[in-house]
Scaffold this motif. Sequence first.
Motif, PDB file in Angstrom:
ATOM      1  N   UNK A   1      86.324  -2.614  34.482  1.00  0.00           N
ATOM      2  CA  UNK A   1      87.637  -2.257  35.026  1.00  0.00           C
ATOM      3  C   UNK A   1      88.424  -3.540  35.312  1.00  0.00           C
ATOM      4  N   UNK A   2      89.693  -3.549  34.932  1.00  0.00           N
ATOM      5  CA  UNK A   2      90.521  -4.723  35.138  1.00  0.00           C
ATOM      6  C   UNK A   2      90.863  -4.877  36.614  1.00  0.00           C
ATOM      7  N   UNK A   3      90.835  -6.128  37.087  1.00  0.00           N
ATOM      8  CA  UNK A   3      91.187  -6.409  38.473  1.00  0.00           C
ATOM      9  C   UNK A   3      92.624  -6.905  38.588  1.00  0.00           C
ATOM     10  N   UNK A   4      93.364  -6.829  37.492  1.00  0.00           N
ATOM     11  CA  UNK A   4      94.736  -7.332  37.483  1.00  0.00           C
ATOM     12  C   UNK A   4      95.620  -6.481  38.380  1.00  0.00           C
ATOM     13  N   UNK A   5      96.356  -7.129  39.216  1.00  0.00           N
ATOM     14  CA  UNK A   5      97.299  -6.470  40.112  1.00  0.00           C
ATOM     15  C   UNK A   5      98.690  -6.577  39.511  1.00  0.00           C
ATOM     16  N   UNK A   6      99.399  -5.447  39.330  1.00  0.00           N
ATOM     17  CA  UNK A   6     100.752  -5.500  38.766  1.00  0.00           C
ATOM     18  C   UNK A   6     101.680  -6.428  39.536  1.00  0.00           C
ATOM     19  N   UNK A   7     101.457  -6.537  40.859  1.00  0.00           N
ATOM     20  CA  UNK A   7     102.293  -7.415  41.668  1.00  0.00           C
ATOM     21  C   UNK A   7     102.067  -8.876  41.303  1.00  0.00           C
ATOM     22  N   UNK A   8     100.830  -9.208  40.917  1.00  0.00           N
ATOM     23  CA  UNK A   8     100.532 -10.583  40.493  1.00  0.00           C
ATOM     24  C   UNK A   8     101.291 -10.932  39.219  1.00  0.00           C
ATOM     25  N   UNK A   9     101.344  -9.970  38.306  1.00  0.00           N
ATOM     26  CA  UNK A   9     102.094 -10.194  37.071  1.00  0.00           C
ATOM     27  C   UNK A   9     103.571 -10.400  37.379  1.00  0.00           C
ATOM     28  N   UNK A  10     104.106  -9.630  38.314  1.00  0.00           N
ATOM     29  CA  UNK A  10     105.514  -9.750  38.676  1.00  0.00           C
ATOM     30  C   UNK A  10     105.820 -11.138  39.239  1.00  0.00           C
ATOM     31  N   UNK A  11     104.898 -11.657  40.026  1.00  0.00           N
ATOM     32  CA  UNK A  11     105.081 -12.991  40.603  1.00  0.00           C
ATOM     33  C   UNK A  11     105.109 -14.048  39.497  1.00  0.00           C
ATOM     34  N   UNK A  12     104.182 -13.930  38.560  1.00  0.00           N
ATOM     35  CA  UNK A  12     104.133 -14.882  37.450  1.00  0.00           C
ATOM     36  C   UNK A  12     105.370 -14.767  36.569  1.00  0.00           C
ATOM     37  N   UNK A  13     105.772 -13.533  36.250  1.00  0.00           N
ATOM     38  CA  UNK A  13     106.975 -13.333  35.429  1.00  0.00           C
ATOM     39  C   UNK A  13     108.189 -13.976  36.090  1.00  0.00           C
ATOM     40  N   UNK A  14     108.325 -13.798  37.391  1.00  0.00           N
ATOM     41  CA  UNK A  14     109.452 -14.373  38.127  1.00  0.00           C
ATOM     42  C   UNK A  14     109.429 -15.898  38.026  1.00  0.00           C
ATOM     43  N   UNK A  15     108.255 -16.486  38.229  1.00  0.00           N
ATOM     44  CA  UNK A  15     108.125 -17.946  38.161  1.00  0.00           C
ATOM     45  C   UNK A  15     108.419 -18.464  36.760  1.00  0.00           C
ATOM     46  N   UNK A  16     107.878 -17.782  35.751  1.00  0.00           N
ATOM     47  CA  UNK A  16     108.125 -18.190  34.372  1.00  0.00           C
ATOM     48  C   UNK A  16     109.606 -18.080  34.024  1.00  0.00           C
ATOM     49  N   UNK A  17     110.221 -16.989  34.440  1.00  0.00           N
ATOM     50  CA  UNK A  17     111.637 -16.765  34.136  1.00  0.00           C
ATOM     51  C   UNK A  17     112.505 -17.859  34.742  1.00  0.00           C
ATOM     52  N   UNK A  18     112.224 -18.244  35.985  1.00  0.00           N
ATOM     53  CA  UNK A  18     113.018 -19.285  36.629  1.00  0.00           C
ATOM     54  C   UNK A  18     112.907 -20.605  35.877  1.00  0.00           C
ATOM     55  N   UNK A  19     111.697 -20.924  35.420  1.00  0.00           N
ATOM     56  CA  UNK A  19     111.494 -22.156  34.654  1.00  0.00           C
ATOM     57  C   UNK A  19     112.234 -22.106  33.323  1.00  0.00           C
ATOM     58  N   UNK A  20     112.104 -21.000  32.624  1.00  0.00           N
ATOM     59  CA  UNK A  20     112.735 -20.854  31.313  1.00  0.00           C
ATOM     60  C   UNK A  20     114.253 -20.887  31.429  1.00  0.00           C
ATOM     61  N   UNK A  21     114.796 -20.235  32.443  1.00  0.00           N
ATOM     62  CA  UNK A  21     116.250 -20.205  32.635  1.00  0.00           C
ATOM     63  C   UNK A  21     116.788 -21.618  32.859  1.00  0.00           C
ATOM     64  N   UNK A  22     116.069 -22.415  33.638  1.00  0.00           N
ATOM     65  CA  UNK A  22     116.491 -23.798  33.843  1.00  0.00           C
ATOM     66  C   UNK A  22     116.424 -24.596  32.548  1.00  0.00           C
ATOM     67  N   UNK A  23     115.392 -24.370  31.764  1.00  0.00           N
ATOM     68  CA  UNK A  23     115.250 -25.079  30.487  1.00  0.00           C
ATOM     69  C   UNK A  23     116.300 -24.639  29.470  1.00  0.00           C
TER      70      UNK A  23
END
Length: 219
Positions: A1-23
């Motif tokens: 069973x996966x232990x991935x939390x959807x909220x964890x993915x949301x946090x990573x997506x937000x961080x990645x998006x902020x970096x990409x937008x600046x770039x």
Amino acid sequence: MSSENPDNRAVIYQAQAETIIQNMKKRGIEGVYHVTAKEAVREICGRIPQDALVGLGGSETIIESGLVDALRGMDIRLLDRYREDIGKDEVDTMRRESLLSDIFISSSNALTADGRPVNIDGLGNRVAAMIYGPKKVILMVGMNKVVPTVDDAISRIKNLAAPINAIRVGASTPCATAGFCQEPHCSPPHRICGQLVITEASPIPGRLTVVLVGEDLGY
């Protein structure tokens, strides 16, 4: 069973998006981020003025997100290549007309962490419009398409997106059978990877906007 939390993915997506937008900003590309496709659709529709001529590129993202349906309800001149009763010749005419549209809407096959949209086309009409022609271009991109490098982007497109798209359009490509790119054993007329475009920068201020979405959209 996966232990991935959807909220964890949301946090990573937000961080990645902020970096990409600046770039992307350094490359003259505007970027915005929305957590949901619904919010992104609202953002894109809000950018389209009344009576604008709007062209569409080939994209599963803009269909499954509900964007195409939303555009159909607007007071615009929509070149609706996804209309049920449309014929091949009319779609081809719309491809040409889209090159002179006020706003061209599509997706990107991949987007690198340093802010470069990477796309591979069959005919080339979609990437042609991204490069030049329409006054404005809006790309709706799910965070599932974000990759570290250009090499990763090309690999993603050829080994994930292309085989699925080949099956979707009924193209008899080697990748549709093997599930992975079979270069160099793929050639026209069935080959769907015809033009590779890496957008390094957008020289016209305000022309290219990437709307990132914190959901898995498209291939």
